[in-house]
Enzyme design. Structure first.
Site, PDB file in Angstrom:
ATOM      1  N   GLY A  10     -81.329  35.840   1.340  1.00 20.53           N
ATOM      2  CA  GLY A  10     -80.370  34.804   0.954  1.00 20.53           C
ATOM      3  C   GLY A  10     -80.996  33.423   0.919  1.00 20.53           C
ATOM      4  O   GLY A  10     -82.046  33.171   1.514  1.00 20.53           O
ATOM      5  N   GLN A  11     -80.327  32.514   0.229  1.00 24.75           N
ATOM      6  CA  GLN A  11     -80.868  31.155   0.075  1.00 24.75           C
ATOM      7  C   GLN A  11     -81.011  30.426   1.410  1.00 24.75           C
ATOM      8  O   GLN A  11     -82.030  29.786   1.660  1.00 24.75           O
ATOM      9  CB  GLN A  11     -79.969  30.349  -0.861  1.00 24.75           C
ATOM     10  CG  GLN A  11     -79.923  30.860  -2.281  1.00 24.75           C
ATOM     11  CD  GLN A  11     -79.147  29.925  -3.174  1.00 24.75           C
ATOM     12  OE1 GLN A  11     -79.626  28.851  -3.548  1.00 24.75           O
ATOM     13  NE2 GLN A  11     -77.927  30.305  -3.521  1.00 24.75           N
ATOM     14  N   ASP A  36     -79.296  47.643   6.985  1.00 22.70           N
ATOM     15  CA  ASP A  36     -78.551  47.650   5.733  1.00 22.70           C
ATOM     16  C   ASP A  36     -77.127  47.209   6.051  1.00 22.70           C
ATOM     17  O   ASP A  36     -76.378  47.932   6.708  1.00 22.70           O
ATOM     18  CB  ASP A  36     -78.555  49.058   5.119  1.00 22.70           C
ATOM     19  CG  ASP A  36     -77.856  49.100   3.767  1.00 22.70           C
ATOM     20  OD1 ASP A  36     -77.246  48.083   3.377  1.00 22.70           O
ATOM     21  OD2 ASP A  36     -77.904  50.156   3.110  1.00 22.70           O
ATOM     22  N   ALA A  60     -74.574  38.096   3.438  1.00 21.85           N
ATOM     23  CA  ALA A  60     -73.264  38.207   2.797  1.00 21.85           C
ATOM     24  C   ALA A  60     -73.385  38.926   1.462  1.00 21.85           C
ATOM     25  O   ALA A  60     -74.457  38.939   0.846  1.00 21.85           O
ATOM     26  CB  ALA A  60     -72.656  36.823   2.580  1.00 21.85           C
ATOM     27  N   TYR A  61     -72.286  39.509   1.044  1.00 22.33           N
ATOM     28  CA  TYR A  61     -72.169  40.052  -0.311  1.00 22.33           C
ATOM     29  C   TYR A  61     -71.649  38.905  -1.168  1.00 22.33           C
ATOM     30  O   TYR A  61     -70.500  38.496  -1.038  1.00 22.33           O
ATOM     31  CB  TYR A  61     -71.192  41.228  -0.323  1.00 22.33           C
ATOM     32  CG  TYR A  61     -71.076  41.942  -1.657  1.00 22.33           C
ATOM     33  CD1 TYR A  61     -71.622  43.211  -1.825  1.00 22.33           C
ATOM     34  CD2 TYR A  61     -70.415  41.364  -2.729  1.00 22.33           C
ATOM     35  CE1 TYR A  61     -71.515  43.880  -3.043  1.00 22.33           C
ATOM     36  CE2 TYR A  61     -70.305  42.020  -3.939  1.00 22.33           C
ATOM     37  CZ  TYR A  61     -70.857  43.274  -4.098  1.00 22.33           C
ATOM     38  OH  TYR A  61     -70.757  43.926  -5.303  1.00 22.33           O
ATOM     39  N   THR A  62     -72.491  38.345  -2.031  1.00 25.73           N
ATOM     40  CA  THR A  62     -72.146  37.121  -2.757  1.00 25.73           C
ATOM     41  C   THR A  62     -71.984  37.321  -4.262  1.00 25.73           C
ATOM     42  O   THR A  62     -71.829  36.343  -4.991  1.00 25.73           O
ATOM     43  CB  THR A  62     -73.217  36.039  -2.516  1.00 25.73           C
ATOM     44  OG1 THR A  62     -74.491  36.545  -2.923  1.00 25.73           O
ATOM     45  CG2 THR A  62     -73.257  35.637  -1.049  1.00 25.73           C
ATOM     46  N   TYR A 125     -64.014  38.609  -3.062  1.00 27.66           N
ATOM     47  CA  TYR A 125     -65.061  37.935  -2.294  1.00 27.66           C
ATOM     48  C   TYR A 125     -64.443  37.008  -1.250  1.00 27.66           C
ATOM     49  O   TYR A 125     -64.776  37.072  -0.060  1.00 27.66           O
ATOM     50  CB  TYR A 125     -65.978  37.155  -3.228  1.00 27.66           C
ATOM     51  CG  TYR A 125     -66.929  36.215  -2.528  1.00 27.66           C
ATOM     52  CD1 TYR A 125     -67.931  36.698  -1.695  1.00 27.66           C
ATOM     53  CD2 TYR A 125     -66.820  34.836  -2.697  1.00 27.66           C
ATOM     54  CE1 TYR A 125     -68.801  35.828  -1.047  1.00 27.66           C
ATOM     55  CE2 TYR A 125     -67.687  33.959  -2.067  1.00 27.66           C
ATOM     56  CZ  TYR A 125     -68.672  34.459  -1.246  1.00 27.66           C
ATOM     57  OH  TYR A 125     -69.531  33.598  -0.599  1.00 27.66           O
TER      58      TYR A 125
END
Length: 290
Positions: A10-11, A36, A60-62, A125
Site C-alpha cells: 500500500g501507499q 493473506d 485494506a481492500y481499496t 468499500y
C-alpha cells in the site's frame, strides 16, 4: 520503538518503509505471501509473536468499484482483519493505529466533515471500512482511527501517477469537476503516523484515542487536481471539466470528501502541508518538475 505495519504494498506502508530509515524506529512490515488478509486466520498469532510496541493497520481492500461485486473479500480485508488486529493488540496491551477513509461518509454534507458527523457510506468499500472501524471500537478502546482521503504518493497506483501517464500520451483529457476533497500525500501521512505512534505509546490520555481526520490542507476537485499536476510537471495538457454523470462508475463516490482536521491539530499538534506543496514534493521524487 518497534512498529508493526500491516500490508506491504500500500501507499502508506511503502511511504513508512521509505521514511523509517530516517527515524528512530524499527519497522516490521507483514503482508503477502506470509499473511493473506483475504484469509487472515494466522494474523493474530503473528502479531502476538512479533510483540511490537504499536500496530499501524494499513492493509485494506481499496479497489472501490470491484468491491461492489467482490463483497465477501472486501469484508474479510476491511472488516474482519481489523477486528483480529484489535484482538491481538488487546492481548498485548499496545496501541492500535488504523487507517480508514472518507468513504464512510455519504458525501452529501455542504461543508467539511468533522469526526462527530454521522457515517453513512454509499458503497461496499465504505460500508466494509466502517464495519472495520466499529469492530475495532467495540473490541479495544486503545485505538486511533484515522480517516483520510484522495491519497497519492510516488508508490503504487493513484490519481497523480495515472494523470502523469495520460499526460505522456495525450494533449487533452476529461476529468470530473463536481467531486470535492483534500488531496493527501501518503508520505506526509506516514510522517504523522510515526509522531502519533510515539505519543500514544508514551501518554495514556484517553482524548488521544478515538476517531480523527488526517488530510492535506486546502481543497479542490478532481479536475483542479489534474490541472495542478500538469502545471507543476510542465505538461501541456488541456483538462476538460465534466460532471460525474458523464463518467459513471459501479461504486458511488462521495460528492464531498472534505475533511476537517482541527481535532488532530488540537490534540496532536499535527497538520499536513498544503496539498499543492506536498504534490510538488511527490513530483520531485517521480522526477516530474517544470
Amino acid at each position: 520503538m518497534r512498529i508493526l505495519v500491516t500490508g506491504k504494498s500500500g501507499q502508506v506502508s511503502q511511504s513508512l518503509q521509505k521514511l523509517a530509515t530516517d527515524e528512530e524506529v524499527e519497522l516490521i512490515v507483514i503482508g503477502r505471501p506470509e499473511i493473506d488478509f483475504e484469509r487472515p486466520y494466522n494474523l493474530e498469532a503473528e502479531i502476538i509473536k512479533i510483540a511490537p510496541d504499536v500496530v499501524i493497520s494499513a492493509a485494506a481492500y481499496t479497489m472501490v468499484d470491484k468491491a461492489e461485486t467482490d463483497v465477501e473479500i472486501a469484508k474479510k480485508v476491511n472488516s474482519e482483519a481489523p477486528a483480529i488486529i484489535a484482538t491481538a493488540c488487546k492481548y498485548l496491551d499496545i496501541p492500535l493505529l488504523h487507517l480508514s477513509t472518507d468513504y464512510v461518509y455519504s458525501g452529501e454534507k455542504i461543508g467539511a466533515y468533522v469526526e462527530l458527523d454521522a457515517a453513512n457510506p454509499k458503497s461496499v468499500y465504505g460500508k466494509t471500512k466502517l464495519d472495520g472501524e466499529n469492530a475495532i471500537a467495540s473490541i479495544y478502546p486503545n485505538h486511533v482511527i484515522l480517516r483520510t482521503a484522495w491519497v497519492y504518493s510516488p508508490f503504487g497506483k493513484n490519481f497523480v501517477k495515472t494523470m502523469l501517464a495520460l499526460g505522456e500520451s495525450r494533449d487533452e483529457i476529461s476529468v470530473v469537476a463536481d467531486q470535492f476533497g483534500c488531496p493527501s500525500s501518503a508520505m506526509e501521512i506516514a510522517k504523522a503516523l510515526i509522531k502519533i505512534a510515539k505519543k500514544v505509546c508514551s501518554e495514556k490520555n484517553d482524548d488521544l484515542r478515538g476517531v480523527f481526520h488526517i488530510a492535506g490542507r486546502g481543497e479542490t476537485n478532481w479536475s483542479g487536481f489534474a490541472k495542478e499536476i500538469f502545471e507543476l510537471s510542465g505538461m501541456n495538457v488541456k483538462v476538460n471539466e465534466i460532471p460525474s454523470a458523464a463518467y459513471p462508475t459501479p461504486a458511488v463516490r462521495p460528492t464531498n470528501s472534505r475533511l476537517d482536521c482541527d481535532k488532530l491539530w488540537d490534540l496532536y499538534k499535527i497538520e499536513l502541508p498544503l496539498w499543492q506543496d506536498s504534490l510538488k514534493e511527490c513530483l520531485k521524487i517521480l522526477k516530474y518538475t517544470s
